[in-house]
Design a protein around this motif. Sequence first.
Motif, PDB file in Angstrom:
ATOM      1  N   TYR A 112       0.840  -1.192   0.000  1.00  0.00           N
ATOM      2  CA  TYR A 112       0.000   0.000   0.000  1.00  0.00           C
ATOM      3  C   TYR A 112       0.880   1.248   0.000  1.00  0.00           C
ATOM      4  O   TYR A 112       1.650   1.463   0.929  1.00  0.00           O
TER       5      TYR A 112
ATOM      6  N   LEU B 129       2.012   5.161   0.459  1.00  0.00           N
ATOM      7  CA  LEU B 129       1.677   6.304   1.307  1.00  0.00           C
ATOM      8  C   LEU B 129       2.450   7.530   0.835  1.00  0.00           C
ATOM      9  O   LEU B 129       3.629   7.425   0.472  1.00  0.00           O
TER      10      LEU B 129
ATOM     11  N   ARG C 114      -3.935  15.377   7.015  1.00  0.00           N
ATOM     12  CA  ARG C 114      -4.577  14.320   6.227  1.00  0.00           C
ATOM     13  C   ARG C 114      -5.435  15.010   5.176  1.00  0.00           C
ATOM     14  O   ARG C 114      -6.568  15.411   5.430  1.00  0.00           O
TER      15      ARG C 114
ATOM     16  N   ALA D 107       0.535   9.060   8.920  1.00  0.00           N
ATOM     17  CA  ALA D 107       1.009   7.889   8.187  1.00  0.00           C
ATOM     18  C   ALA D 107       1.093   6.679   9.100  1.00  0.00           C
ATOM     19  O   ALA D 107       0.825   5.539   8.673  1.00  0.00           O
TER      20      ALA D 107
ATOM     21  N   GLU E 121      -2.370   5.289   9.280  1.00  0.00           N
ATOM     22  CA  GLU E 121      -2.692   4.581   8.038  1.00  0.00           C
ATOM     23  C   GLU E 121      -1.958   3.235   7.988  1.00  0.00           C
ATOM     24  O   GLU E 121      -2.508   2.230   7.531  1.00  0.00           O
TER      25      GLU E 121
ATOM     26  N   VAL F  10       4.022  -1.324   3.363  1.00  0.00           N
ATOM     27  CA  VAL F  10       3.698  -0.025   2.775  1.00  0.00           C
ATOM     28  C   VAL F  10       4.906   0.471   1.998  1.00  0.00           C
ATOM     29  O   VAL F  10       6.053   0.110   2.290  1.00  0.00           O
TER      30      VAL F  10
ATOM     31  N   VAL G  65       6.640   4.039   0.941  1.00  0.00           N
ATOM     32  CA  VAL G  65       6.584   5.430   1.384  1.00  0.00           C
ATOM     33  C   VAL G  65       7.220   6.364   0.353  1.00  0.00           C
ATOM     34  O   VAL G  65       8.378   6.196  -0.036  1.00  0.00           O
TER      35      VAL G  65
ATOM     36  N   TYR H 244      -3.052   1.300  -4.824  1.00  0.00           N
ATOM     37  CA  TYR H 244      -3.794   2.216  -3.958  1.00  0.00           C
ATOM     38  C   TYR H 244      -5.135   1.619  -3.546  1.00  0.00           C
ATOM     39  O   TYR H 244      -5.759   2.096  -2.597  1.00  0.00           O
TER      40      TYR H 244
END
Length: 324
Positions: free
Chosen positions: A33, A35, A44, A61, A64, A76, A78, A313
């Motif tokens: 995912y 970020l 946010r 973050a 999330e 994730v 980044v 996403y």
Amino acid sequence: MTKPYIRPRRLRASEPIRALVRETVLTPADFVYPLFVVPGERVRSEIPSMPGIHHLSADMAVEEAKMARGLGIPAVLVFGLPEYKDEQGSSAWDANAPVQRAIARIKDAVPGLAVISDVCMCEYTSHGHCGLIKGDDVDNDATLGLLAKTALSHAVAGADMVAPSDMMDGRVAAIRFALDDNGYDNVSIMSYAAKYASAYYGPFRDAAQSAPQFGDRRSYQMDPANAREALKEVELDIEEGADIVMVKPALAYLDLVRQVKDSFLLPVATYNVSGEYAMVKAAAAQGWIEEKRIVLETLTSFKRAGADIIITYHAPDAVRWLNG
């Protein structure tokens, strides 16, 4: 009239039977995912061209990342927007920059989650290109040391894996040497090995504020017409020490995902990029498509083509739908 003796439809007659014979199965463990982290606290802010995706300060973050891990997503990726930009992109290796802060805070708060960092210069340079400029082009060899310095700063912050996305020749070797020489030999490299100069990146450049201020990236990202060249790029990155290789974008390049999968033994990642995401979101908002079915069908096609890792996403929604 003679009735069919062999009936493939028998194995499609009910959902339990279809499930028994299903050849490709998506799971939460397939997903990474992305970020987008930014300076500040309690930030946010939804990205207009990517509905449902936000700019996040490091503290948000973390929240999330907790959500992703709670859903069973294992990693994730980044990206960062810096507080300042300059010609050489020096904020990319700033220990106090948003990416480095987010990595450290996520690893502290969610130790069971793998943190991958994007390594590139385009978000950090004032000109928006992926390295140092010499004349009207990016100076490949002068950029390698900066990429290595950036990757090392991510490893120091706690990254489990670094992902160079710049497409400079030799950058995997430069990063591998820098990591190993500084005691980070267990930090792995997921190389954007076959990254095409694609129109599908439009919303990302808005999200990362990384559009080039002049020219384009076709002198270093790949020509969409070329396939054999992609296999050469992948082979070179493997020789330089890549642990995972990526094909980007995904949807229009599934033939390349399959060729890479069949040609090499390393895990293969693909990136379901911003334009692919935004098109689905826009059509779904108009009621023209059924978002859940389109997303799961598309993600399944990536895995069926040979992807071991899918960067998307859609990951949180996809997991919820799979578990629903």
